[in-house]
Design an enzyme around this catalytic site. Structure first.
Site, PDB file in Angstrom:
ATOM      1  N   HIS A  36       3.327   1.091   8.568  1.00 44.84           N
ATOM      2  CA  HIS A  36       3.982  -0.158   8.200  1.00 44.84           C
ATOM      3  C   HIS A  36       5.330   0.173   7.561  1.00 44.84           C
ATOM      4  O   HIS A  36       5.644   1.330   7.275  1.00 44.84           O
ATOM      5  CB  HIS A  36       3.122  -0.971   7.244  1.00 44.84           C
ATOM      6  CG  HIS A  36       1.961  -1.647   7.911  1.00 44.84           C
ATOM      7  ND1 HIS A  36       2.119  -2.664   8.826  1.00 44.84           N
ATOM      8  CD2 HIS A  36       0.619  -1.439   7.813  1.00 44.84           C
ATOM      9  CE1 HIS A  36       0.934  -3.063   9.255  1.00 44.84           C
ATOM     10  NE2 HIS A  36       0.001  -2.340   8.659  1.00 44.84           N
ATOM     11  N   ASP A  45      11.359  -3.169   8.355  1.00 44.83           N
ATOM     12  CA  ASP A  45      11.039  -4.002   9.507  1.00 44.83           C
ATOM     13  C   ASP A  45      12.249  -4.735  10.070  1.00 44.83           C
ATOM     14  O   ASP A  45      12.481  -4.727  11.282  1.00 44.83           O
ATOM     15  CB  ASP A  45       9.979  -5.045   9.119  1.00 44.83           C
ATOM     16  CG  ASP A  45       8.572  -4.480   9.126  1.00 44.83           C
ATOM     17  OD1 ASP A  45       8.397  -3.324   9.549  1.00 44.83           O
ATOM     18  OD2 ASP A  45       7.645  -5.188   8.691  1.00 44.83           O
TER      19      ASP A  45
END
Length: 380
Positions: free
Chosen positions: A133, A163
């Site tokens: 992540h 991200d």
């Protein structure tokens, strides 16, 4: 007619293979700029625990349902690909290939296609097949190590740095560059391998240069731009709120210290041995008034001071309101499309796409009757 907005990408067709995080955000950005984005959702959803009606990263899109693991599923996606300019997928390396929608069959069907791949680790390398992540990606690139106070654990910057900044935005830049090449003389399609680790590392290019020149210490909370500087940071006010200070240049610093009323302590700017004294003096002054009072003091000045607003407060800021930085669509207050264009502005034309709800419309507009399966015909 398809509602594709009036942005500069009007007429560009994008197929997004449903996922979560940076891939959907990249597709949303293309949709905000006018592209016709069709999201291929899987039966059962993408695994994100959010009501799809509030998933703003799926605004300005239409959704069709295709089970890529079922017989004929890959063929239906390839029928869409044949009429598209761009495809975005965010699977682990090799998954799209196993599903029959990897670069090989897609580019064979459409040689001009820009095939965008969004991953954390990239398509190759020792960690390519590992789960991860945002926090892990920015950790190994050194980016996370820079954020936070000296002597304390690194501060997690939500999932914005990895991200979206290191991932989505780099994917969009790559897609637009590849699309320009594909449409040029002698150009063709290609694969864009956007890895969050690559983008997050690239974001720190200036810092690496400063470190090489001896102007940046490789530890957080000790440098000019990471909170180590007493005139570049945040300070608590009397009501428990915060003000942000960025008075780096001398002329801005002079205005800042004058309005704050620092007196003789202001001279400590150039003496690193007195930075602790200066920081304490600034902190004491800010604690004497509320955030609203300090906002009024610095309003209209070049002191480079601003109130730290919450997400709910931000849309009400006078400057942001005047520029319509936020917009209301479908009863949801949300950031408006950015950046801005003088001739072909982007806009929010559709609420978040409900899974499968655009099937019949897309089948008609893109002339792809194969996606109107028995499983999806009733959802259009």
């Amino acid at each position: 007619m398809a509602a594709t907005g009036s942005g500069p990408l009007a007429g560009v067709r994008v197929v997004e293979l449903a996922g979560i995080g940076p891939g959907p955000f990249a597709a949303m950005l293309l949709g905000d700029l006018g592209a016709d984005v069709v999201r291929v959702d899987r039966p059962g959803g993408a695994g994100l625990a959010i009501d799809p009606a509030y998933d703003l990263t799926n605004r300005n899109k239409r959704s069709v349902l295709v089970d890529l693991k079922a017989d004929g599923g890959a063929d239906r996606v390839l029928d869409l690909v044949e009429r598209a300019d761009v495809l975005i997928e965010g699977y682990r390396p090799g998954v799209a290939e196993r599903l029959g929608v990897g670069p090989g069959p897609c580019l064979a069907r459409n040689p001009k296609l820009v095939y965008g791949r969004m991953t954390g680790w990239g398509q190759e390398g020792p960690l390519a097949q590992r789960a991860g992540h945002d926090i892990a990606y920015i950790a190994v690139t050194g980016t996370l190590s820079m954020i936070g106070k000296v002597g304390e654990p690194p501060t997690v910057p939500a999932n914005l740095v990895g991200d979206y900044a290191g991932g989505s935005l780099y994917l969009v830049v790559g897609i637009l560059a590849a699309l320009h090449h594909a449409r040029g003389e002698g150009g063709g399609g290609q694969v864009v391998d956007a890895a969050i680790t690559d983008g997050a590392a690239h974001l720190a290019t200036m810092i690496h240069g400063m470190m090489a020149a001896g102007g940046w210490q490789d530890r957080r909370g000790t440098n000019l731009l990471d909170g180590g500087c007493p005139f570049y940071g945040t300070y608590e006010t009397a009501d428990g709120q915060y003000m942000a200070v960025g008075a780096l240049e001398q002329r801005f610093y002079d205005e800042f210290t004058g309005l704050l009323g620092l007196g003789d302590t202001a001279a400590a700017r150039g003496d690193l041995t007195r930075w602790g004294e200066l920081r304490d003096a600034v902190a004491r002054r800010f604690k004497e008034r509320t955030r609203a009072e300090w906002t009024a003091v610095f309003e209209g000045s070049d002191a480079c001071v601003a109130p730290v607003l919450s997400l709910r407060e931000a849309p009400g800021h006078p400057h942001l309101a005047a520029r319509s930085t936020f917009t209301d669509h479908g009863g949801i207050t949300q950031p408006a499309p950015a950046p801005r264009f003088s001739v072909t502005p982007g806009s929010v034309t559709r609420p978040p796409a409900m899974p499968g709800a655009g099937t019949d419309e897309v089948a008609r507009d893109w002339d792809v009757p194969s996606i109107r399966t028995d499983d999806t015909r009733g959802t259009g």
